[in-house]
Design a protein around this motif. Structure first.
Motif, short mmCIF file in Angstrom:
data_model
loop_
_atom_site.label_atom_id
_atom_site.label_comp_id
_atom_site.label_asym_id
_atom_site.label_seq_id
_atom_site.Cartn_x
_atom_site.Cartn_y
_atom_site.Cartn_z
N TRP A 137 0.84 -1.21 0.00
CA TRP A 137 0.00 0.00 0.00
C TRP A 137 0.87 1.25 0.00
O TRP A 137 0.50 2.26 -0.62
CB TRP A 137 -0.97 -0.03 1.18
N PHE A 153 -5.64 2.23 -12.31
CA PHE A 153 -6.54 1.89 -11.20
C PHE A 153 -7.87 2.65 -11.26
O PHE A 153 -8.71 2.49 -10.39
CB PHE A 153 -5.84 2.10 -9.85
N LEU A 162 -7.95 -3.21 -6.43
CA LEU A 162 -7.75 -2.47 -5.17
C LEU A 162 -8.64 -3.01 -4.05
O LEU A 162 -8.19 -3.22 -2.92
CB LEU A 162 -8.02 -0.98 -5.37
#
Length: 183
Positions: A137, A153, A162
């Motif tokens: 992360w 993303f 995610l």
């Protein structure tokens, strides 16, 4: 966390408490007198418990109640062991109580040392697991400064990846906490 820490600190007093009990019994004191003296001469953290034992002995004169009180206050298997040995020696009139207590004290010292080592290693492993869970992360956060990462993303597949990563991280963290408990 504070209660567990206090319980561990109390448990680590048992070698010293056993030494005080042996000393009192060897000097000719009765078991009751020895326990009462722990209220004034024992380790500071446990004195109040043994002062309460004195009150129980004076009001009831009942050793099983005293031992139950000690067990409930310490909330530790070591306290249970010591109380059971003392109760057995009291009821059987054992002459070898000091030898038995010395042996028990040696086992308690070894047990405390092993548990302390396990706790330390568990802490290292837990910290490593936390770092391993957070590392991807942190890397994603650093990479999010690039437009291509944001674009990747922002898609449906990227959002799915995610969310899946978050769910797996949470499950792994909870699982690591449950597996790592020392009991």
């Amino acid at each position: 966390h504070k209660r567990e820490k206090a319980r561990i600190e109390l448990a680590q007093l048992w070698p010293e408490l056993v030494d005080h009990i042996i000393s009192g019994l060897r000097s000719g004191l009765s078991l009751a007198e020895t326990l009462v003296q722990l209220g004034t001469r024992g380790p500071e953290q446990s004195r109040e418990i043994f002062r309460q034992c004195e009150e129980i002995l004076r009001s009831h004169g009942d050793f099983p109640t005293v031992f139950a009180h000690i067990k409930s206050k310490f909330k530790d298997p070591l306290a249970d062991q010591v109380c059971e040995v003392l109760d057995f020696a009291r009821t059987s009139g054992s002459c070898d109580i000091t030898t038995t207590l010395r042996t028990l004290g040696d086992h308690i010292r070894a047990d405390i040392a092993i548990r302390s080592e396990i706790r330390a290693k568990h802490g290292w492993i837990k910290n490593s697991a936390v770092i391993a869970t957070l590392a991807p992360w942190i890397l994603l956060l650093i990479l999010s400064a690039q437009a291509s990462t944001i674009a990747a993303f922002s898609t449906g597949t990227g959002v799915f990846v995610l969310l899946l990563g978050i769910a797996m991280s949470v499950v792994a963290f909870i699982w690591m906490g449950k597996v790592g408990k020392l009991e």
